[in-house]
Design an enzyme around this catalytic site. Structure first.
Site, PDB file in Angstrom:
ATOM      1  N   ARG A  58      11.777   3.415   3.570  1.00  0.00           N
ATOM      2  CA  ARG A  58      11.674   2.712   4.499  1.00  0.00           C
ATOM      3  C   ARG A  58      12.447   1.828   4.735  1.00  0.00           C
ATOM      4  O   ARG A  58      13.193   0.906   3.510  1.00  0.00           O
ATOM      5  CB  ARG A  58      10.022   1.707   3.863  1.00  0.00           C
ATOM      6  CG  ARG A  58       9.958   0.715   4.567  1.00  0.00           C
ATOM      7  CD  ARG A  58       8.582  -0.102   4.322  1.00  0.00           C
ATOM      8  NE  ARG A  58       7.525   0.350   4.243  1.00  0.00           N
ATOM      9  CZ  ARG A  58       6.112  -0.218   4.500  1.00  0.00           C
ATOM     10  NH1 ARG A  58       5.919  -1.237   4.798  1.00  0.00           N
ATOM     11  NH2 ARG A  58       5.059   0.864   4.668  1.00  0.00           N
ATOM     12  N   HIS A 115       5.972   5.734  11.642  1.00  0.00           N
ATOM     13  CA  HIS A 115       5.060   5.521  10.520  1.00  0.00           C
ATOM     14  C   HIS A 115       3.975   6.610  10.023  1.00  0.00           C
ATOM     15  O   HIS A 115       3.024   6.070   9.834  1.00  0.00           O
ATOM     16  CB  HIS A 115       4.281   3.529   9.894  1.00  0.00           C
ATOM     17  CG  HIS A 115       4.099   3.725   8.480  1.00  0.00           C
ATOM     18  ND1 HIS A 115       3.665   4.766   7.737  1.00  0.00           N
ATOM     19  CD2 HIS A 115       3.576   2.195   8.533  1.00  0.00           C
ATOM     20  CE1 HIS A 115       3.699   3.888   6.387  1.00  0.00           C
ATOM     21  NE2 HIS A 115       3.029   2.650   6.405  1.00  0.00           N
ATOM     22  N   ARG A 159       0.813  -1.370  -0.036  1.00  0.00           N
ATOM     23  CA  ARG A 159       0.319   0.268   0.037  1.00  0.00           C
ATOM     24  C   ARG A 159       0.554   0.916  -0.722  1.00  0.00           C
ATOM     25  O   ARG A 159       0.479   2.646  -0.843  1.00  0.00           O
ATOM     26  CB  ARG A 159      -0.216   0.308   1.244  1.00  0.00           C
ATOM     27  CG  ARG A 159      -2.125  -0.863   0.874  1.00  0.00           C
ATOM     28  CD  ARG A 159      -2.157  -0.896   2.340  1.00  0.00           C
ATOM     29  NE  ARG A 159      -1.213  -2.117   2.499  1.00  0.00           N
ATOM     30  CZ  ARG A 159      -1.537  -4.040   2.461  1.00  0.00           C
ATOM     31  NH1 ARG A 159      -2.857  -4.172   2.208  1.00  0.00           N
ATOM     32  NH2 ARG A 159      -0.586  -4.256   3.143  1.00  0.00           N
ATOM     33  N   THR A 160       1.906   1.226   0.617  1.00  0.00           N
ATOM     34  CA  THR A 160       2.445   2.636   1.263  1.00  0.00           C
ATOM     35  C   THR A 160       2.791   2.785  -0.028  1.00  0.00           C
ATOM     36  O   THR A 160       3.716   4.189  -0.785  1.00  0.00           O
ATOM     37  CB  THR A 160       3.518   2.699   2.144  1.00  0.00           C
ATOM     38  OG1 THR A 160       3.127   1.848   3.426  1.00  0.00           O
ATOM     39  CG2 THR A 160       4.368   3.637   2.735  1.00  0.00           C
ATOM     40  N   LYS A 178      25.173  -5.699  -2.879  1.00  0.00           N
ATOM     41  CA  LYS A 178      26.924  -5.200  -3.018  1.00  0.00           C
ATOM     42  C   LYS A 178      27.385  -4.470  -2.077  1.00  0.00           C
ATOM     43  O   LYS A 178      29.012  -4.992  -2.024  1.00  0.00           O
ATOM     44  CB  LYS A 178      27.004  -4.674  -4.125  1.00  0.00           C
ATOM     45  CG  LYS A 178      26.656  -4.884  -5.755  1.00  0.00           C
ATOM     46  CD  LYS A 178      26.808  -4.184  -6.921  1.00  0.00           C
ATOM     47  CE  LYS A 178      26.427  -3.852  -8.261  1.00  0.00           C
ATOM     48  NZ  LYS A 178      26.565  -2.981  -8.609  1.00  0.00           N
TER      49      LYS A 178
HETATM   50  C1  NCD Z   1       1.946  -1.035   8.369  1.00  0.00           C
HETATM   51  C2  NCD Z   1       3.029  -1.489   8.590  1.00  0.00           C
HETATM   52  O1  NCD Z   1       4.143  -1.332   7.062  1.00  0.00           O
HETATM   53  O2  NCD Z   1       3.926  -0.747   9.498  1.00  0.00           O
HETATM   54  N1  NCD Z   1       1.596  -1.472   6.771  1.00  0.00           N
HETATM   55  C3  NCD Z   1       1.255  -0.648   5.819  1.00  0.00           C
HETATM   56  O3  NCD Z   1       2.207   0.101   5.252  1.00  0.00           O
HETATM   57  N2  NCD Z   1      -0.167   0.012   5.745  1.00  0.00           N
HETATM   58  C4  NCD Z   1       1.868  -2.178   9.204  1.00  0.00           C
HETATM   59  C5  NCD Z   1       1.932  -3.467   9.150  1.00  0.00           C
HETATM   60  O4  NCD Z   1       3.414  -3.987   8.497  1.00  0.00           O
HETATM   61  O5  NCD Z   1       1.387  -4.517   9.968  1.00  0.00           O
END
Ligand code: NCD
Length: 308
Positions: free
Chosen positions: A107, A135, A57-58, A86
């Site tokens: 991320r 997040h 999703r993100t 590498k």
């Molecule tokens: C979350 C995350 O990556 O922290 N997912 C997301 O971005 N919607 C929640 C999760 O992984 O449980």
């Protein structure tokens, strides 16, 4: 009103005031129309999308948000095909990427990775998840979802359920909710309770909260229930994970005592903590949350580039 996001990094929800958050929410609701307009306001901008941990999703919603506003995206989601594999350091990669893009979305499994990136880069950095710590964009979209679906936030009783210890979405959402006049019910096994630092800041903000283990005992009090996944990959051992695996399963039975207005949310991915039999209920909005995510991320990008 001046735009509080212009040229800024988005690293933690703690860095933004209630006024800033409201400004973002208002801009996000304008994005519903802009999405249809074929707006090209970011046509000369490039976003570097660097996902060093799994994401659906993100990553896709940042990509879509940039493209909906006419911008371009470079980057990778398969870090094993990048030079990390590498042995290149994050710092070297970031310094290179800065030459190609106007904003970095990062991320990483490391806590503090986004703040570190921001400390070495001249261009804005958006934290798309840093370890179990933060997040922020997920928390902004969760708040936008509550506001849009309920119509207001003040006065609500909100339950956060599942892994409140390792879950980074909860860790980012709690400081945002604490800016409102709400009651929090923290529902988790004892070993996965909200971290002490978060509880201390809730007390400091004057938010009423209680901690319980059994969802059934409080479900009737809630206006909103935010379920979360047990974060298997963040446990020190598989044995520790097995002790709490499957602790909560929301199903028609669990929901018996609940109000029929109870908003059901989940940042996703869901593993087994919500039975698919719940999905068809009108108050189950977890597949609508990603739409709010698109609007909030469009708003953030437009505000960071200050083009509205
Ligand atoms: C979350 C995350 O990556 O922290 N997912 C997301 O971005 N919607 C929640 C999760 O992984 O449980």
């Amino acid at each position: 009103m001046t735009n509080p996001f212009a040229g800024k990094n988005v690293l933690s929800t703690k860095d933004f005031s209630k006024h800033d958050v409201e400004y973002l929410m208002e801009t996000a609701s304008k994005m519903k129309d802009m999405k249809q307009d074929g707006s090209k306001v970011l046509s000369n901008k490039i976003m570097a999308s660097m996902f060093l941990e799994p994401s659906t999703r993100t990553r896709l919603s940042f990509d879509a948000a940039m493209k909906r506003l006419g911008g371009q995206v470079v980057g990778f989601s398969d870090w094993e095909k990048s030079s990390f594999h590498k042995g290149e350091t994050l710092s070297d990669t970031l310094r290179v990427v800065e030459n190609y893009a106007d904003v970095v979305v990062l991320r990483s499994k490391y806590e503090g990775a986004a703040r570190y990136a921001a400390s070495i880069l001249e261009i804005p950095v958006i934290n798309a998840g840093s370890g179990s710590q933060e997040h922020p964009t997920q928390a902004f979209l969760d708040l936008a979802c509550i506001k849009e679906e309920k119509g207001y936030i003040d006065g609500l009783t909100i339950g956060l359920c599942g892994d409140l210890h390792y879950g980074r979405t909860v860790h980012s959402l709690v400081p945002l909710l604490a800016r409102y006049d709400i009651t929090l019910v923290l529902i988790s096994p004892e070993s996965l309770g909200l971290r002490d630092e978060d509880k201390a800041s809730l007390k400091e903000s004057g938010v009423t909260f209680k901690e319980v283990e059994l969802l059934e005992t409080v479900i009737g009090d809630l206006d909103c229930l935010y379920m979360t996944r047990i974060q298997r990959e963040r446990f020190p051992s598989e044995e520790d994970y097995r002790k709490v695996r499957g602790f909560y399963v929301l199903n028609q039975d669990t929901l018996k005592g609940a109000s029929d207005q109870l908003l059901l949310m989940h940042p996703l991915p869901r593993i087994n903590e919500i039975d698919p039999g719940v999905d068809a209920l009108p108050q189950a909005v977890y597949f609508k949350q990603p739409m709010h995510g698109l609007h909030v991320r469009m708003a953030l990008l437009a505000l960071i580039f200050d083009i509205l």
